[in-house]
Design a protein around this motif. Sequence first.
Motif, PDB file in Angstrom:
ATOM      1  N   TYR A  51       0.830  -1.211   0.000  1.00 41.80           N
ATOM      2  CA  TYR A  51       0.000   0.000   0.000  1.00 41.80           C
ATOM      3  C   TYR A  51       0.860   1.255   0.000  1.00 41.80           C
ATOM      4  CZ  TYR A  51      -4.178  -2.786   0.588  1.00 41.80           C
ATOM      5  OH  TYR A  51      -5.201  -3.683   0.392  1.00 41.80           O
ATOM      6  N   ALA A  52       2.005   1.193   0.660  1.00 46.09           N
ATOM      7  CA  ALA A  52       2.906   2.340   0.677  1.00 46.09           C
ATOM      8  C   ALA A  52       3.374   2.677  -0.736  1.00 46.09           C
ATOM      9  CB  ALA A  52       4.102   2.064   1.580  1.00 46.09           C
ATOM     10  N   LYS A  53       3.689   1.652  -1.500  1.00 45.15           N
ATOM     11  CA  LYS A  53       4.140   1.882  -2.881  1.00 45.15           C
ATOM     12  C   LYS A  53       3.007   2.492  -3.714  1.00 45.15           C
ATOM     13  CE  LYS A  53       6.201  -0.204  -6.888  1.00 45.15           C
ATOM     14  NZ  LYS A  53       7.333  -0.957  -7.310  1.00 45.15           N
ATOM     15  N   PHE A  54       1.800   1.971  -3.572  1.00 43.08           N
ATOM     16  CA  PHE A  54       0.666   2.523  -4.305  1.00 43.08           C
ATOM     17  C   PHE A  54       0.423   3.970  -3.903  1.00 43.08           C
ATOM     18  CE2 PHE A  54      -3.677   3.836  -4.739  1.00 43.08           C
ATOM     19  CZ  PHE A  54      -3.957   3.513  -6.051  1.00 43.08           C
ATOM     20  N   VAL A  55       0.378   4.221  -2.605  1.00 43.50           N
ATOM     21  CA  VAL A  55       0.098   5.569  -2.100  1.00 43.50           C
ATOM     22  C   VAL A  55       1.151   6.554  -2.588  1.00 43.50           C
ATOM     23  CG1 VAL A  55       0.081   6.968   0.026  1.00 43.50           C
ATOM     24  CG2 VAL A  55      -1.283   4.875  -0.103  1.00 43.50           C
ATOM     25  N   SER A  56       2.414   6.151  -2.541  1.00 39.70           N
ATOM     26  CA  SER A  56       3.500   7.030  -2.991  1.00 39.70           C
ATOM     27  C   SER A  56       3.371   7.374  -4.469  1.00 39.70           C
ATOM     28  CB  SER A  56       4.842   6.341  -2.776  1.00 39.70           C
ATOM     29  OG  SER A  56       5.454   6.819  -1.651  1.00 39.70           O
ATOM     30  N   ASN A  57       3.151   6.361  -5.278  1.00 41.31           N
ATOM     31  CA  ASN A  57       3.014   6.606  -6.713  1.00 41.31           C
ATOM     32  C   ASN A  57       1.771   7.428  -7.026  1.00 41.31           C
ATOM     33  OD1 ASN A  57       5.382   5.238  -7.332  1.00 41.31           O
ATOM     34  ND2 ASN A  57       4.351   3.293  -7.615  1.00 41.31           N
ATOM     35  N   ALA A  58       0.665   7.106  -6.390  1.00 39.68           N
ATOM     36  CA  ALA A  58      -0.572   7.856  -6.622  1.00 39.68           C
ATOM     37  C   ALA A  58      -0.416   9.304  -6.161  1.00 39.68           C
ATOM     38  CB  ALA A  58      -1.744   7.189  -5.899  1.00 39.68           C
ATOM     39  N   HIS A  59       0.248   9.497  -5.044  1.00 37.07           N
ATOM     40  CA  HIS A  59       0.468  10.856  -4.522  1.00 37.07           C
ATOM     41  C   HIS A  59       1.243  11.696  -5.539  1.00 37.07           C
ATOM     42  CE1 HIS A  59       0.938  13.935  -1.457  1.00 37.07           C
ATOM     43  NE2 HIS A  59       2.212  14.003  -1.779  1.00 37.07           N
ATOM     44  N   ASN A  60       2.283  11.105  -6.118  1.00 38.28           N
ATOM     45  CA  ASN A  60       3.076  11.823  -7.125  1.00 38.28           C
ATOM     46  C   ASN A  60       2.231  12.178  -8.349  1.00 38.28           C
ATOM     47  OD1 ASN A  60       5.397  11.762  -5.566  1.00 38.28           O
ATOM     48  ND2 ASN A  60       6.115   9.858  -6.467  1.00 38.28           N
ATOM     49  N   ILE A  61       1.438  11.236  -8.814  1.00 37.44           N
ATOM     50  CA  ILE A  61       0.581  11.485  -9.984  1.00 37.44           C
ATOM     51  C   ILE A  61      -0.441  12.572  -9.668  1.00 37.44           C
ATOM     52  CG2 ILE A  61      -1.230  10.484 -11.453  1.00 37.44           C
ATOM     53  CD1 ILE A  61       0.379   7.795 -11.193  1.00 37.44           C
ATOM     54  N   LEU A  62      -1.086  12.464  -8.521  1.00 35.74           N
ATOM     55  CA  LEU A  62      -2.124  13.431  -8.151  1.00 35.74           C
ATOM     56  C   LEU A  62      -1.540  14.818  -7.896  1.00 35.74           C
ATOM     57  CD1 LEU A  62      -4.301  11.108  -5.912  1.00 35.74           C
ATOM     58  CD2 LEU A  62      -4.886  11.993  -8.185  1.00 35.74           C
ATOM     59  N   ASN A  63      -0.318  14.892  -7.425  1.00 39.86           N
ATOM     60  CA  ASN A  63       0.335  16.197  -7.260  1.00 39.86           C
ATOM     61  C   ASN A  63       0.572  16.865  -8.604  1.00 39.86           C
ATOM     62  OD1 ASN A  63       0.490  16.656  -4.530  1.00 39.86           O
ATOM     63  ND2 ASN A  63       2.544  15.825  -4.312  1.00 39.86           N
ATOM     64  N   ARG A  64       0.892  16.053  -9.607  1.00 41.98           N
ATOM     65  CA  ARG A  64       1.127  16.604 -10.946  1.00 41.98           C
ATOM     66  C   ARG A  64      -0.169  16.989 -11.636  1.00 41.98           C
ATOM     67  NH1 ARG A  64       4.760  12.165 -11.634  1.00 41.98           N
ATOM     68  NH2 ARG A  64       3.173  11.178 -12.899  1.00 41.98           N
ATOM     69  N   THR A  65      -1.205  16.152 -11.498  1.00 40.77           N
ATOM     70  CA  THR A  65      -2.415  16.346 -12.289  1.00 40.77           C
ATOM     71  C   THR A  65      -3.568  16.963 -11.515  1.00 40.77           C
ATOM     72  OG1 THR A  65      -3.194  14.117 -11.808  1.00 40.77           O
ATOM     73  CG2 THR A  65      -1.857  14.407 -13.800  1.00 40.77           C
ATOM     74  N   GLY A  66      -3.526  16.925 -10.208  1.00 41.06           N
ATOM     75  CA  GLY A  66      -4.622  17.424  -9.385  1.00 41.06           C
ATOM     76  C   GLY A  66      -5.587  16.307  -9.049  1.00 41.06           C
ATOM     77  N   MET A  67      -6.264  16.445  -7.917  1.00 41.68           N
ATOM     78  CA  MET A  67      -7.151  15.386  -7.432  1.00 41.68           C
ATOM     79  C   MET A  67      -8.556  15.484  -7.999  1.00 41.68           C
ATOM     80  SD  MET A  67      -5.937  14.925  -3.498  1.00 41.68           S
ATOM     81  CE  MET A  67      -6.626  13.303  -3.225  1.00 41.68           C
ATOM     82  N   ASP A  68      -8.891  16.594  -8.617  1.00 43.25           N
ATOM     83  CA  ASP A  68     -10.270  16.792  -9.049  1.00 43.25           C
ATOM     84  C   ASP A  68     -10.482  16.636 -10.552  1.00 43.25           C
ATOM     85  OD1 ASP A  68     -11.033  17.341  -6.414  1.00 43.25           O
ATOM     86  OD2 ASP A  68     -10.436  19.441  -6.616  1.00 43.25           O
ATOM     87  N   GLY A  69      -9.452  16.282 -11.274  1.00 45.63           N
ATOM     88  CA  GLY A  69      -9.591  16.100 -12.707  1.00 45.63           C
ATOM     89  C   GLY A  69     -10.447  14.877 -13.024  1.00 45.63           C
ATOM     90  N   THR A  70     -11.143  14.917 -14.130  1.00 45.77           N
ATOM     91  CA  THR A  70     -12.015  13.795 -14.501  1.00 45.77           C
ATOM     92  C   THR A  70     -11.217  12.514 -14.695  1.00 45.77           C
ATOM     93  OG1 THR A  70     -11.889  14.483 -16.813  1.00 45.77           O
ATOM     94  CG2 THR A  70     -13.818  15.224 -15.563  1.00 45.77           C
TER      95      THR A  70
END
Length: 141
Positions: free
Chosen positions: A50-69
């Motif tokens: 889960y740490a690996k998923f959370v880390s990767n997702a966090h990086n993606i969401l920081n770049r793209t934003g959490m509210d994008g479709t």
Amino acid sequence: MIIKEATKLFVSDVEKFAQKKFHFKPEIEYLLELSKENKLEQVFDELTFYAKFVSNAHNILNRTGMDGTDTVKLSDEYKLNLQRAYSLLSTLTEFAPDDVKNSFAKRIQIVSPDSVENLLSLMYELSWVKNYNLDKEKMVG
């Protein structure tokens, strides 16, 4: 709590692999030691997943934003998996001595802006444990 030399060596090897000095090295050592002492190695492995998923997702969401479709589903999974990781941390630290429990509570488990950042930093460092273990499996197999 006494950390065995093998645990210290393992975490040092992960740091070398990551080419980073871990800010949460003592916590990772405690978690590893607690998982071994209480026969919760599978819980620790799940936490690193889960740490690996959370880390990767966090990086993606920081770049793209959490509210994008495009990222709504990822954002939902990120939140869910961060909660799962937090729950696994709680499971592992449940059996810890009071000083270790207090340390985790102060740095990670009390909800505050700093503790959320600390949790995300710990997740990032734990993701390296997962990466290291995956890399070792490739070398053996």
